[in-house]
Design a protein around this motif. Structure first.
Motif, PDB file in Angstrom:
ATOM      1  N   ILE A   3      10.624 -69.865 -12.100  1.00  0.00           N
ATOM      2  CA  ILE A   3      11.263 -71.157 -11.855  1.00  0.00           C
ATOM      3  C   ILE A   3      10.738 -71.764 -10.557  1.00  0.00           C
ATOM      4  O   ILE A   3      10.394 -72.949 -10.501  1.00  0.00           O
ATOM      5  CB  ILE A   3      12.798 -70.987 -11.790  1.00  0.00           C
ATOM      6  CG1 ILE A   3      13.343 -70.588 -13.169  1.00  0.00           C
ATOM      7  CG2 ILE A   3      13.457 -72.284 -11.329  1.00  0.00           C
ATOM      8  CD1 ILE A   3      14.822 -70.257 -13.174  1.00  0.00           C
ATOM      9  N   VAL A   4      10.643 -70.958  -9.507  1.00  0.00           N
ATOM     10  CA  VAL A   4      10.196 -71.469  -8.207  1.00  0.00           C
ATOM     11  C   VAL A   4       8.755 -71.944  -8.276  1.00  0.00           C
ATOM     12  O   VAL A   4       8.437 -73.083  -7.911  1.00  0.00           O
ATOM     13  CB  VAL A   4      10.359 -70.392  -7.118  1.00  0.00           C
ATOM     14  CG1 VAL A   4       9.708 -70.846  -5.818  1.00  0.00           C
ATOM     15  CG2 VAL A   4      11.831 -70.102  -6.874  1.00  0.00           C
ATOM     16  N   TYR A   5       7.864 -71.060  -8.735  1.00  0.00           N
ATOM     17  CA  TYR A   5       6.449 -71.430  -8.765  1.00  0.00           C
ATOM     18  C   TYR A   5       6.170 -72.475  -9.844  1.00  0.00           C
ATOM     19  O   TYR A   5       5.288 -73.326  -9.679  1.00  0.00           O
ATOM     20  CB  TYR A   5       5.589 -70.184  -8.977  1.00  0.00           C
ATOM     21  CG  TYR A   5       5.694 -69.194  -7.844  1.00  0.00           C
ATOM     22  CD1 TYR A   5       5.302 -69.534  -6.555  1.00  0.00           C
ATOM     23  CD2 TYR A   5       6.206 -67.912  -8.054  1.00  0.00           C
ATOM     24  CE1 TYR A   5       5.415 -68.633  -5.503  1.00  0.00           C
ATOM     25  CE2 TYR A   5       6.314 -66.995  -7.014  1.00  0.00           C
ATOM     26  CZ  TYR A   5       5.923 -67.374  -5.737  1.00  0.00           C
ATOM     27  OH  TYR A   5       6.043 -66.485  -4.691  1.00  0.00           O
ATOM     28  N   GLY A   6       6.915 -72.382 -10.932  1.00  0.00           N
ATOM     29  CA  GLY A   6       6.761 -73.406 -11.966  1.00  0.00           C
ATOM     30  C   GLY A   6       7.178 -74.772 -11.475  1.00  0.00           C
ATOM     31  O   GLY A   6       6.566 -75.788 -11.823  1.00  0.00           O
ATOM     32  N   LEU A   7       8.222 -74.808 -10.638  1.00  0.00           N
ATOM     33  CA  LEU A   7       8.664 -76.078 -10.083  1.00  0.00           C
ATOM     34  C   LEU A   7       7.600 -76.659  -9.148  1.00  0.00           C
ATOM     35  O   LEU A   7       7.374 -77.875  -9.130  1.00  0.00           O
ATOM     36  CB  LEU A   7       9.986 -75.891  -9.338  1.00  0.00           C
ATOM     37  CG  LEU A   7      10.631 -77.155  -8.770  1.00  0.00           C
ATOM     38  CD1 LEU A   7      10.904 -78.171  -9.874  1.00  0.00           C
ATOM     39  CD2 LEU A   7      11.923 -76.814  -8.043  1.00  0.00           C
ATOM     40  N   SER A  30       4.707 -69.924 -18.864  1.00  0.00           N
ATOM     41  CA  SER A  30       4.390 -71.241 -19.412  1.00  0.00           C
ATOM     42  C   SER A  30       5.490 -71.758 -20.331  1.00  0.00           C
ATOM     43  O   SER A  30       5.830 -72.946 -20.308  1.00  0.00           O
ATOM     44  CB  SER A  30       3.055 -71.187 -20.168  1.00  0.00           C
ATOM     45  OG  SER A  30       1.992 -70.800 -19.317  1.00  0.00           O
ATOM     46  N   ILE A  31       6.073 -70.869 -21.143  1.00  0.00           N
ATOM     47  CA  ILE A  31       7.142 -71.297 -22.053  1.00  0.00           C
ATOM     48  C   ILE A  31       8.386 -71.685 -21.270  1.00  0.00           C
ATOM     49  O   ILE A  31       9.099 -72.628 -21.628  1.00  0.00           O
ATOM     50  CB  ILE A  31       7.448 -70.176 -23.064  1.00  0.00           C
ATOM     51  CG1 ILE A  31       6.236 -69.940 -23.972  1.00  0.00           C
ATOM     52  CG2 ILE A  31       8.680 -70.522 -23.909  1.00  0.00           C
ATOM     53  CD1 ILE A  31       6.389 -68.763 -24.899  1.00  0.00           C
ATOM     54  N   GLY A  32       8.659 -70.981 -20.170  1.00  0.00           N
ATOM     55  CA  GLY A  32       9.841 -71.277 -19.367  1.00  0.00           C
ATOM     56  C   GLY A  32       9.732 -72.533 -18.534  1.00  0.00           C
ATOM     57  O   GLY A  32      10.706 -72.929 -17.877  1.00  0.00           O
ATOM     58  N   LEU A  33       8.572 -73.188 -18.563  1.00  0.00           N
ATOM     59  CA  LEU A  33       8.381 -74.396 -17.759  1.00  0.00           C
ATOM     60  C   LEU A  33       9.242 -75.568 -18.208  1.00  0.00           C
ATOM     61  O   LEU A  33       9.423 -76.524 -17.448  1.00  0.00           O
ATOM     62  CB  LEU A  33       6.904 -74.827 -17.793  1.00  0.00           C
ATOM     63  CG  LEU A  33       5.928 -74.031 -16.930  1.00  0.00           C
ATOM     64  CD1 LEU A  33       4.509 -74.527 -17.155  1.00  0.00           C
ATOM     65  CD2 LEU A  33       6.295 -74.147 -15.457  1.00  0.00           C
ATOM     66  N   LEU A  34       9.761 -75.526 -19.445  1.00  0.00           N
ATOM     67  CA  LEU A  34      10.564 -76.642 -19.938  1.00  0.00           C
ATOM     68  C   LEU A  34      11.662 -77.024 -18.960  1.00  0.00           C
ATOM     69  O   LEU A  34      11.926 -78.214 -18.735  1.00  0.00           O
ATOM     70  CB  LEU A  34      11.171 -76.301 -21.302  1.00  0.00           C
ATOM     71  CG  LEU A  34      12.121 -77.352 -21.901  1.00  0.00           C
ATOM     72  CD1 LEU A  34      11.381 -78.660 -22.168  1.00  0.00           C
ATOM     73  CD2 LEU A  34      12.771 -76.827 -23.176  1.00  0.00           C
ATOM     74  N   GLY A  35      12.289 -76.033 -18.343  1.00  0.00           N
ATOM     75  CA  GLY A  35      13.395 -76.298 -17.431  1.00  0.00           C
ATOM     76  C   GLY A  35      12.998 -77.000 -16.150  1.00  0.00           C
ATOM     77  O   GLY A  35      13.837 -77.627 -15.507  1.00  0.00           O
ATOM     78  N   VAL A  36      11.719 -76.902 -15.751  1.00  0.00           N
ATOM     79  CA  VAL A  36      11.274 -77.573 -14.528  1.00  0.00           C
ATOM     80  C   VAL A  36      10.376 -78.775 -14.821  1.00  0.00           C
ATOM     81  O   VAL A  36      10.029 -79.527 -13.903  1.00  0.00           O
ATOM     82  CB  VAL A  36      10.539 -76.581 -13.591  1.00  0.00           C
ATOM     83  CG1 VAL A  36      11.516 -75.549 -13.075  1.00  0.00           C
ATOM     84  CG2 VAL A  36       9.360 -75.910 -14.290  1.00  0.00           C
ATOM     85  N   ILE A  37       9.993 -78.947 -16.079  1.00  0.00           N
ATOM     86  CA  ILE A  37       9.227 -80.140 -16.463  1.00  0.00           C
ATOM     87  C   ILE A  37      10.167 -81.290 -16.788  1.00  0.00           C
ATOM     88  O   ILE A  37       9.955 -82.432 -16.373  1.00  0.00           O
ATOM     89  CB  ILE A  37       8.323 -79.838 -17.669  1.00  0.00           C
ATOM     90  CG1 ILE A  37       7.255 -78.817 -17.304  1.00  0.00           C
ATOM     91  CG2 ILE A  37       7.655 -81.124 -18.167  1.00  0.00           C
ATOM     92  CD1 ILE A  37       6.415 -78.385 -18.485  1.00  0.00           C
ATOM     93  N   PHE A  91      13.486 -78.933  -5.332  1.00  0.00           N
ATOM     94  CA  PHE A  91      13.066 -77.638  -4.787  1.00  0.00           C
ATOM     95  C   PHE A  91      14.167 -77.032  -3.911  1.00  0.00           C
ATOM     96  O   PHE A  91      14.466 -75.832  -4.012  1.00  0.00           O
ATOM     97  CB  PHE A  91      11.780 -77.810  -3.978  1.00  0.00           C
ATOM     98  CG  PHE A  91      11.093 -76.519  -3.673  1.00  0.00           C
ATOM     99  CD1 PHE A  91      10.479 -75.778  -4.674  1.00  0.00           C
ATOM    100  CD2 PHE A  91      11.061 -76.021  -2.374  1.00  0.00           C
ATOM    101  CE1 PHE A  91       9.843 -74.576  -4.398  1.00  0.00           C
ATOM    102  CE2 PHE A  91      10.431 -74.822  -2.086  1.00  0.00           C
ATOM    103  CZ  PHE A  91       9.816 -74.103  -3.100  1.00  0.00           C
ATOM    104  N   GLY A  92      14.787 -77.849  -3.066  1.00  0.00           N
ATOM    105  CA  GLY A  92      15.879 -77.355  -2.241  1.00  0.00           C
ATOM    106  C   GLY A  92      17.055 -76.877  -3.060  1.00  0.00           C
ATOM    107  O   GLY A  92      17.658 -75.828  -2.786  1.00  0.00           O
TER     108      GLY A  92
END
Length: 514
Positions: free
Chosen positions: A91-95, A240-247, A286-287
């Motif tokens: 989540i952090v790096y994906g964000l 990559s699949i979990g990126l939906l939450g940060v995209i 991010f915060g």
């Protein structure tokens, strides 16, 4: 012939020299085809009539852009996607990837918006449908989060899928009525929403950090990759699949473009609003993300919460099991998220109206009408509202299907970004130096690099957004975003063959010089 008309219209198919003359305020006597301009041929350059009132200044447009994204509020609503696939570090790096990538896209689109500030922007059939689906995110999140709070307060309550649909309708009524009858209140609503969006975040962070019983270790947040919950194997694939939450929190960075014909000095205000709106939302998201990951409490409790929203369980744990405290914390995110829905409705309504203005929709003559008294494209707004109502029935049949619609909205938007960005890069690489006109915002020599980053990021996001969240894949957990996108594009092709190719001549561009 010169003119002092404050708004100019330029057709996308207009030759560059004619386009530059129109933008500078000088109109040729003849159009690109040699035909004389006339009221009978309003699509030639220089149509003087401004159909919508310009009532938004830069501050209002910045508040609109910033609030429309509702980044940290949406991160909370879509947190489950990242917790299920990837975990805290993903989540952090994906964000970070999402923020940098979307900023590159915003910068690239801002260059185009400074030259072509139009309500239509990069629209086509997929894009219009994507925005129509995206506008459902706010009422869906808020309505179902209200249902989650009811479950938290009353464990004996038995939720039914149609309850969420009714709550979606309740959330939608006031924004729809306001967009029809109180258009000029939108400027004040945008400012108030912008203040709440910015001010409520430090309050949320302060309360959670001050009340949470324990703080997670740095290693949990930055080094923990979870790959066993969803069934997917491979760290890169799970990430990559979990990126939906940060995209999803950054889907719609172009939303303010569709208000261009109601913004003063749009070629300057729109690009600035897009860029600063993305930067502000990136910092805030991010915060917020770091706060909830450091103080989230038991991991599995958040993932399997009966409320369906990990953020509700995290707030409940942070407040020491206080239902009232949890409701107040959730309200800090739900209220600005709800006001963002006002903006989303206005933006997508102008998009549909612009598409109808250029004969892009069936029955365009119906939806292009602007109410003479209200000065609002009421019929286009009615169409958007009808789509929201129709999509709200999907959760009654399948929550997975509705989640696919949300994935489709994000997938369609990033796919649509690829078209103008691809043409822009093509012009930069293969065109003559003057083929890429410069507006009031330009990245200069860095433009090509940023454009390429934007394209690569959009392609990467679009590749993994259609993936189902879990395996083995069943009819219930299948991500239908890909098939639905294919059907939409098939419909677009059929519409083009049967109707569109005879009526579509490209978008009309309205410019504001003052």
């Amino acid at each position: 012939m010169t003119t002092n008309t404050p708004n100019q219209t330029v057709h996308l198919n207009t030759p560059p020299e004619v386009e530059m003359q129109a933008m500078a305020g000088t109109e040729p006597e003849q159009g690109a085809t040699g035909a004389k301009r006339s009221e009978e041929n309003p699509r030639l350059p220089g149509r003087p009539k401004q159909q919508l009132d310009r009532y938004l200044n830069f501050i209002a447009s910045l508040a609109f852009s910033t609030t429309l994204l509702a980044s940290w509020e949406t991160v909370g609503g879509s947190l489950l996607a990242g917790l299920y696939n990837g975990g805290p570090s993903a989540i952090v790096y994906g964000l970070i990837v999402s923020i940098v990538g979307n900023l590159a896209i915003a910068l690239s689109l801002a260059e185009l918006a400074s030259v072509h500030p139009t309500a239509g922007a990069q629209y086509h059939w997929t894009y219009v449908f994507s925005w129509s689906a995206l506008v459902c995110i706010a009422p869906f999140f808020i309505g179902t989060q209200m249902e989650g709070l009811i479950i938290l307060a009353n464990p004996t309550y038995t939720p039914h899928r149609w309850h969420g649909t009714l709550l979606m309708w309740a959330v939608s009524i006031i924004p729809i009525v306001t967009n029809v009858f109180a258009r000029r209140l939108l400027s004040g609503i945008e400012l108030a929403a912008g203040v709440m969006h910015v001010a409520f975040l430090p309050i949320f962070i302060g309360v959670v950090a001050g009340l949470a019983p324990a703080r997670s270790a740095d290693g949990f947040v930055w080094d923990t990759l979870v790959s066993g919950l969803s069934g997917w194997k491979g760290d890169g694939l799970v990430f990559s699949i979990g990126l939906l939450g940060v995209i999803t929190p950054f889907a719609g960075i172009d939303g303010i473009i569709h208000m261009s014909e109601e913004v003063h000095n749009a070629p300057r205000a729109i690009p600035r609003s897009m860029i600063w709106g993305t930067v502000i939302n990136g910092i805030m998201a991010f915060g917020y993300t770091l706060c909830i990951l450091y103080y989230m409490g038991p991991y599995l409790s958040a993932v399997v919460t009966p409320t369906s929203y990990p953020i509700i369980e995290i707030a409940y744990q942070a407040t020491g099991g206080s239902v009232r405290g949890t409701a107040l914390l959730m309200a800090l995110g739900m209220l600005p998220g709800w006001t963002a829905f006002f903006n989303a409705l206005a933006s997508v309504t102008r998009l549909v109206w612009a598409f109808a203005r250029d004969e892009g929709l069936p029955f365009s003559g119906v939806f292009v009408r602007v109410h003479e008294t209200l000065r609002v494209p009421v019929r286009a707004l009615g169409l958007v509202s009808a789509v929201v109502v129709l999509l709200s029935f999907i959760p009654v049949a399948s929550t997975a299907a509705f989640n696919a619609i949300l994935s489709l909205s994000t997938l369609g938007l990033y796919t649509s970004y690829l078209f103008p960005l691809g043409f822009l890069v093509g012009k930069r690489v293969f065109g003559a130096p003057g083929d890429v006109p410069k507006g009031q915002f330009s990245m200069g020599r860095w433009g090509l690099v940023v454009n390429m980053v934007a394209i690569l990021v959009a392609m990467y996001f679009s590749l993994f957004l259609p993936f189902p969240p879990t395996v083995p894949i069943t009819m219930e957990n299948m991500n239908y975003a890909g098939p639905v996108l294919g059907l939409v594009m098939l419909f677009a092709c059929v519409d083009w063959v049967l109707r569109g190719r005879y009526r579509w001549t490209g978008p009309t561009m309205e410019y504001a010089r003052g």
